[in-house]
Design an enzyme around this catalytic site. Structure first.
Site, mmCIF file in Angstrom:
data_model
loop_
_atom_site.group_PDB
_atom_site.id
_atom_site.type_symbol
_atom_site.label_atom_id
_atom_site.label_comp_id
_atom_site.label_asym_id
_atom_site.label_seq_id
_atom_site.Cartn_x
_atom_site.Cartn_y
_atom_site.Cartn_z
ATOM 1 N N GLU A 143 10.020 30.577 -8.123
ATOM 2 C CA GLU A 143 8.701 30.434 -7.479
ATOM 3 C C GLU A 143 7.311 30.794 -7.666
ATOM 4 O O GLU A 143 6.398 31.125 -8.479
ATOM 5 C CB GLU A 143 9.427 28.763 -7.041
ATOM 6 C CG GLU A 143 7.444 27.767 -7.099
ATOM 7 C CD GLU A 143 6.013 28.613 -7.026
ATOM 8 O OE1 GLU A 143 5.195 27.740 -7.531
ATOM 9 O OE2 GLU A 143 6.000 28.714 -6.058
ATOM 10 N N GLU A 144 7.426 32.070 -6.882
ATOM 11 C CA GLU A 144 6.542 32.374 -6.084
ATOM 12 C C GLU A 144 6.256 33.506 -7.578
ATOM 13 O O GLU A 144 4.699 33.289 -7.890
ATOM 14 C CB GLU A 144 7.076 33.578 -5.151
ATOM 15 C CG GLU A 144 6.412 32.717 -4.147
ATOM 16 C CD GLU A 144 5.501 31.520 -3.710
ATOM 17 O OE1 GLU A 144 4.534 32.337 -4.274
ATOM 18 O OE2 GLU A 144 5.627 31.307 -2.577
ATOM 19 N N ASP A 183 12.459 30.430 -2.125
ATOM 20 C CA ASP A 183 11.325 31.978 -2.542
ATOM 21 C C ASP A 183 10.047 32.093 -1.747
ATOM 22 O O ASP A 183 9.597 31.257 -1.165
ATOM 23 C CB ASP A 183 11.051 32.841 -3.438
ATOM 24 C CG ASP A 183 11.108 32.373 -4.432
ATOM 25 O OD1 ASP A 183 10.616 30.943 -3.957
ATOM 26 O OD2 ASP A 183 9.995 32.779 -4.646
ATOM 27 N N ASP A 214 4.589 27.864 2.972
ATOM 28 C CA ASP A 214 4.562 27.984 1.481
ATOM 29 C C ASP A 214 6.203 28.483 1.072
ATOM 30 O O ASP A 214 6.709 29.920 1.317
ATOM 31 C CB ASP A 214 4.084 28.435 0.727
ATOM 32 C CG ASP A 214 3.781 28.957 -0.494
ATOM 33 O OD1 ASP A 214 4.566 28.012 -1.954
ATOM 34 O OD2 ASP A 214 3.256 29.636 -0.805
ATOM 35 N N HIS A 230 0.585 31.608 1.922
ATOM 36 C CA HIS A 230 0.690 33.401 1.485
ATOM 37 C C HIS A 230 -0.351 34.060 2.447
ATOM 38 O O HIS A 230 -0.779 35.347 1.770
ATOM 39 C CB HIS A 230 -0.442 33.602 -0.476
ATOM 40 C CG HIS A 230 0.808 32.849 -0.616
ATOM 41 N ND1 HIS A 230 0.960 33.058 -2.282
ATOM 42 C CD2 HIS A 230 1.531 31.988 -1.278
ATOM 43 C CE1 HIS A 230 1.055 33.024 -3.303
ATOM 44 N NE2 HIS A 230 2.318 32.158 -1.973
ATOM 45 N N GLU A 235 5.578 20.636 -1.975
ATOM 46 C CA GLU A 235 5.214 22.175 -1.482
ATOM 47 C C GLU A 235 3.503 21.601 -0.738
ATOM 48 O O GLU A 235 3.434 20.407 -0.144
ATOM 49 C CB GLU A 235 4.317 22.952 -2.792
ATOM 50 C CG GLU A 235 5.117 23.323 -3.837
ATOM 51 C CD GLU A 235 4.486 24.608 -3.738
ATOM 52 O OE1 GLU A 235 4.050 25.547 -2.890
ATOM 53 O OE2 GLU A 235 5.249 25.480 -4.655
HETATM 54 ZN ZN LIG Z 1 4.631 27.639 -2.902
#
Ligand SMILES: [Zn+2]
Length: 396
Positions: free
Chosen positions: A146-147, A81, A112, A370, A172
């Site tokens: 996960e986010e 995700d 990410d 992000h 990651e």
């Molecule tokens: Zn991540």
């Protein structure tokens, strides 16, 4: 150079374009938390194309792809995700283009952390081709949600699917450093109970906004004295929301609540963090609680956990870290950088709650996570795929 190392490097290099194209396709499929169905289908397809022995979904919709059939289990994890694009004006190109140009794959999730997913699929391809050592299984997990709630997917894999690897590599972004920990976090709510009275006679009531305000100023001071760890850095706390209620704008407020974002360093736990906040508000009629996360996965399954994400770190001489360093030196003929993430990852459920060690190694720089104009170097993808494959081969 050892023959097997050279072979792994040669294969990873040979699959450079395949890896980049796989990532490009993953980026093109938007997959916000709770909406990972389509990207999970694509990842399953890529694993099958790569010659994995078995590929399936778990109850939450995470992809579980297996290579090998031994008793010992190594897992390699990538969450699939991503966060949303944010303000489009900050992007100089289409966020979900998946464009491959000038040695980079561009787009939301490239760092990410779909880059880790694409690199691990190629690692599985290399292992399928070279053969996984006898006695070992490598499980590649493309995990969901996960986010919003790091570690939830792994809580599910361990507790509901009853899968327990001896070690997990978290893919990651580390800019190809070897990471052995990060701070934990938790979300707390403090609620204050006041007494309303007519606004013309405040002395008859108890104003919950004043209670909350006093607490906020204490939280600011608390942040200054939180403990420090040489490796993980300082614990921190901040007030992220203040909400109040009153029967009317002409009345004393009878309720208030504040939301605390707490980052935990080594030696800080849920219990210590709760106790500190309770101490701050002990003079007020207040309750302090840890919040709960509970949401539906794209499969329709509802699942949750407490919003407590414990701190974890492995010691520098832990065998999993030492192996990672040796694999790195063999492949790249230089000393690795051993460090930590600033953010939090799935490792919180795996290492701290379930006591399974994790080690981090991933393509791309975490500062792009992000952020607008996210992009990952194709070179990093190639190197990460070689690293995961050789790590598995060195397990036995
Ligand atoms: Zn991540």
């Amino acid at each position: 150079m050892e023959k097997i190392t050279a072979k792994v490097l040669q294969l990873a290099e040979g699959y450079r374009d395949v890896t980049a194209r796989n990532l490009s396709r993953l980026v093109q499929i938007k997959s916000l938390t709770g909406g990972e169905g389509e990207v999970a289908a694509e990842l399953q397809k890529q694993m099958r194309d790569a010659g994995f022995d078995d590929v399936r979904l778990d109850g939450l919709g995470s992809v579980l792809g297996r290579v090998g059939k031994g008793k010992r289990l190594l897992a390699v994890d990538a969450h699939i995700d991503t966060v949303d694009q944010g303000n489009l004006e900050n992007w100089s190109e289409e966020p979900f283009s998946g464009r491959i140009a000038n040695g980079f794959v561009h787009g939301r999730g490239s760092v990410d952390q779909k880059g880790g997913a694409a690199a691990m699929v190629t690692a599985g391809r290399i292992l399928a081709e070279l053969g996984v050592p006898d006695g070992l299984t490598v499980l590649f997990t493309g995990t969901v949600m996960e986010e919003d709630c790091d570690g939830l997917c792994w809580k599910y894999i361990i507790e509901e699917e009853k899968i327990r690897p001896e070690l997990v590599i978290i893919t990651e972004p580390t800019a190809l450093g070897i990471y052995r920990g990060h701070r934990g976090r938790m979300e707390m709510r403090v609620s204050f109970k006041g007494l309303s009275a007519h606004g013309s006679a405040p002395e008859r009531g108890k104003n919950a906004i004043y209670m909350g305000s006093r607490a906020c100023l204490e939280v600011e001071k608390l942040n200054e004295r939180l403990r420090h760890d040489d490796f993980l850095g300082k614990g921190s706390v901040t007030v992220s929301e203040f909400v109040s209620g009153s029967p009317s704008l002409c009345a004393v407020a009878d309720s208030a609540r504040i939301h605390l974002d707490r980052r935990l360093t080594a030696g800080e736990t849920k219990e210590t963090a709760l106790a500190e906040v309770r101490e701050l508000v002990c003079a007020e009629p207040a309750t302090v609680e840890v919040l709960q996360y509970r949401e539906k996965a794209y499969t329709g399954k509802e699942y949750g956990m407490e919003k407590y994400y414990p701190t974890w770190k492995l010691e520098p001489d832990h065998p999993a870290v030492a192996r990672a360093e040796n694999v790195f030196r063999s492949l790249f003929a230089r000393e690795p950088r051993v460090d930590k993430w600033t953010f939090s990852t799935n490792a919180i459920a795996i290492t701290d709650i379930h006591h399974i060690p994790c080690v981090g190694f991933g393509p791309g720089n975490e500062v792009m996570a992000h952020a607008p104009n996210e992009k990952v170097p194709v070179d990093d993808l190639v190197k990460a795929s070689a690293f995961y494959a050789l790590y598995a081969l060195r397990m036995m």
